[in-house]
Design a protein around this motif. Sequence first.
Motif, PDB file in Angstrom:
ATOM      1  N   MET A   1      34.273  43.902  44.752  1.00 46.32           N
ATOM      2  CA  MET A   1      35.248  44.093  43.687  1.00 46.32           C
ATOM      3  C   MET A   1      34.639  43.507  42.564  1.00 46.32           C
ATOM      4  O   MET A   1      33.883  42.542  42.687  1.00 46.32           O
ATOM      5  CB  MET A   1      36.850  43.669  44.349  1.00 46.32           C
ATOM      6  N   ASN A   2      34.916  44.525  41.585  1.00 45.23           N
ATOM      7  CA  ASN A   2      34.406  43.343  40.601  1.00 45.23           C
ATOM      8  C   ASN A   2      34.990  42.513  39.966  1.00 45.23           C
ATOM      9  O   ASN A   2      35.736  42.011  40.372  1.00 45.23           O
ATOM     10  CB  ASN A   2      35.253  44.589  38.886  1.00 45.23           C
ATOM     11  N   ILE A   3      34.439  41.630  38.832  1.00 53.02           N
ATOM     12  CA  ILE A   3      34.694  40.574  39.019  1.00 53.02           C
ATOM     13  C   ILE A   3      35.442  40.687  37.511  1.00 53.02           C
ATOM     14  O   ILE A   3      35.377  41.095  36.287  1.00 53.02           O
ATOM     15  CB  ILE A   3      33.237  39.288  38.563  1.00 53.02           C
ATOM     16  N   THR A   4      36.656  39.520  37.588  1.00 56.78           N
ATOM     17  CA  THR A   4      37.682  39.427  36.357  1.00 56.78           C
ATOM     18  C   THR A   4      37.173  38.317  35.749  1.00 56.78           C
ATOM     19  O   THR A   4      37.479  37.649  36.275  1.00 56.78           O
ATOM     20  CB  THR A   4      38.973  39.068  36.461  1.00 56.78           C
ATOM     21  N   ASP A   5      36.696  38.300  34.157  1.00 55.69           N
ATOM     22  CA  ASP A   5      36.346  37.444  33.455  1.00 55.69           C
ATOM     23  C   ASP A   5      36.588  37.041  32.852  1.00 55.69           C
ATOM     24  O   ASP A   5      37.485  37.539  31.354  1.00 55.69           O
ATOM     25  CB  ASP A   5      35.054  37.585  32.729  1.00 55.69           C
ATOM     26  N   THR A  12      33.121  40.875  27.131  1.00 52.46           N
ATOM     27  CA  THR A  12      32.809  42.417  26.865  1.00 52.46           C
ATOM     28  C   THR A  12      32.210  43.006  26.824  1.00 52.46           C
ATOM     29  O   THR A  12      30.726  42.835  25.677  1.00 52.46           O
ATOM     30  CB  THR A  12      34.241  42.789  25.668  1.00 52.46           C
ATOM     31  N   LYS A  13      32.266  44.040  26.604  1.00 52.40           N
ATOM     32  CA  LYS A  13      30.864  45.686  26.848  1.00 52.40           C
ATOM     33  C   LYS A  13      30.614  46.564  25.998  1.00 52.40           C
ATOM     34  O   LYS A  13      32.201  46.618  26.058  1.00 52.40           O
ATOM     35  CB  LYS A  13      30.017  46.206  28.140  1.00 52.40           C
ATOM     36  N   ASP A 323      38.098  44.170  28.569  1.00 55.25           N
ATOM     37  CA  ASP A 323      37.332  44.661  29.391  1.00 55.25           C
ATOM     38  C   ASP A 323      38.364  43.843  30.833  1.00 55.25           C
ATOM     39  O   ASP A 323      37.853  43.790  32.026  1.00 55.25           O
ATOM     40  CB  ASP A 323      36.103  44.432  30.118  1.00 55.25           C
ATOM     41  N   VAL A 324      39.795  43.151  30.401  1.00 57.12           N
ATOM     42  CA  VAL A 324      40.133  42.975  31.596  1.00 57.12           C
ATOM     43  C   VAL A 324      41.545  43.889  31.583  1.00 57.12           C
ATOM     44  O   VAL A 324      42.087  44.255  31.569  1.00 57.12           O
ATOM     45  CB  VAL A 324      41.117  41.450  31.468  1.00 57.12           C
ATOM     46  N   SER A 325      41.325  44.975  32.810  1.00 57.16           N
ATOM     47  CA  SER A 325      41.928  45.983  32.928  1.00 57.16           C
ATOM     48  C   SER A 325      43.362  45.693  33.875  1.00 57.16           C
ATOM     49  O   SER A 325      43.785  44.806  34.405  1.00 57.16           O
ATOM     50  CB  SER A 325      41.266  47.336  33.864  1.00 57.16           C
ATOM     51  N   GLU A 326      44.282  46.730  34.009  1.00 59.54           N
ATOM     52  CA  GLU A 326      45.620  46.365  34.637  1.00 59.54           C
ATOM     53  C   GLU A 326      45.061  45.593  35.472  1.00 59.54           C
ATOM     54  O   GLU A 326      45.988  45.185  36.592  1.00 59.54           O
ATOM     55  CB  GLU A 326      46.520  47.291  34.304  1.00 59.54           C
ATOM     56  N   GLU A 327      44.408  46.905  36.686  1.00 61.16           N
ATOM     57  CA  GLU A 327      44.108  46.114  38.272  1.00 61.16           C
ATOM     58  C   GLU A 327      43.969  44.627  38.044  1.00 61.16           C
ATOM     59  O   GLU A 327      44.536  44.475  39.072  1.00 61.16           O
ATOM     60  CB  GLU A 327      43.318  47.432  38.764  1.00 61.16           C
TER      61      GLU A 327
END
Length: 346
Positions: A1-5, A12-13, A323-327
């Motif tokens: 899973m992606n890291i949620t930062d 952000t990128k 860069d924090v998605s709903e998921e």
Amino acid sequence: MNITDLRSDTVTKPTPAMLQAMFAAQVGDDVYEEDPTINTLERKAAALFGMEAGLFCPSGTMTNQIAIKAHTEPMTEVICDITAHIYQYEGGGIMFNSGASVALVHGERGKMTPEQVEAHIRPDNIHYPPTRLVALENTCNKGGGSYYTLPEIAAISGVCKRHGIALHLDGARVFNALVASGENPQEYGTYFDSISICLSKGLGAPVGSLLLGTKEFIKKSRRIRKVLGGGIRQGGYLAAAGIYALDQHVERLAEDHQKAKQLEAVLNEADYVEYVLPVQTNIVIFKLNDRYKDVDFVAALAEQQIHTSSFGPQMIRFVTHLDVSEEMLQHVLQVLHSLNKKQVTV
Ligand SMILES: *Cc1c(COP(=O)(O)O)cnc(C)c1O
């Protein structure tokens, strides 16, 4: 899973579309003031805030420090809240760059009242450093994303004008304040002598801040930027990201605020939380009770691929951003919920 930062909105990128805009930028040498994209960005940002001119810089620390240097002389004084970024997080730069002292106000969640500001202005007496500058921060980082409204700003501006003192805005997250309040940035120009805005926080640009003010102020600031080594030649590639960010990434800040609200709601129900500072924008600051040590809480989240950081003893800060998605948010909410003591049902 992606890291949620969730450590900061600086992580952000650039999006693919922002990168396209950067690739396509027209550039020139900005130290000769010949970079068309930087010139466009400076004019655009200045116009947005009702200011005459702008100056593109590598960081918000630099725009703040240039402004303080331009408004003060050594042996004069700056008034700010005790939590202010310019005082707490810029490495002692006010003393080093400007040789100025600082009068610290104990405001409420980073916000000073006009009365507090006025009470800290020095009388004309040889013992005191003359007050030259008042600096506000909007939103207030350490205040948990709290913000000044235009009437509050107008009142402090009135005090400054009456005393002939300049007013600077550290607007690293000013777009969060404007989106939350629905206020018009144009009016800012009538109250502030200088404004610093950041493109690399929630707006998602990789680099860049702007200092805004009168033509004369920006001319002086350009000299100071040179001394600090902040002239960036073909910086138009970076400015293009900033233009894209101003056009595309301001209104969506409301989504970050909405996500922060959802985090607040779950934390308010959590049995390991003592209190949450009421959420107003994209920052969530809360205090843990003795069920978790802050380092253990940070470690527990890290095990679930969620990066956070402690923000003082037992204090934690979450920052939502592009860069924090709903998921990712749903994952964080579920993890926060799971850290409660198991409820036994009979
Ligand atoms: C991030 C920030 C700045 C500027 O930081 P840089 O990392 O130097 O761009 C200034 N003020 C506040 C309130 C901030 O949060």
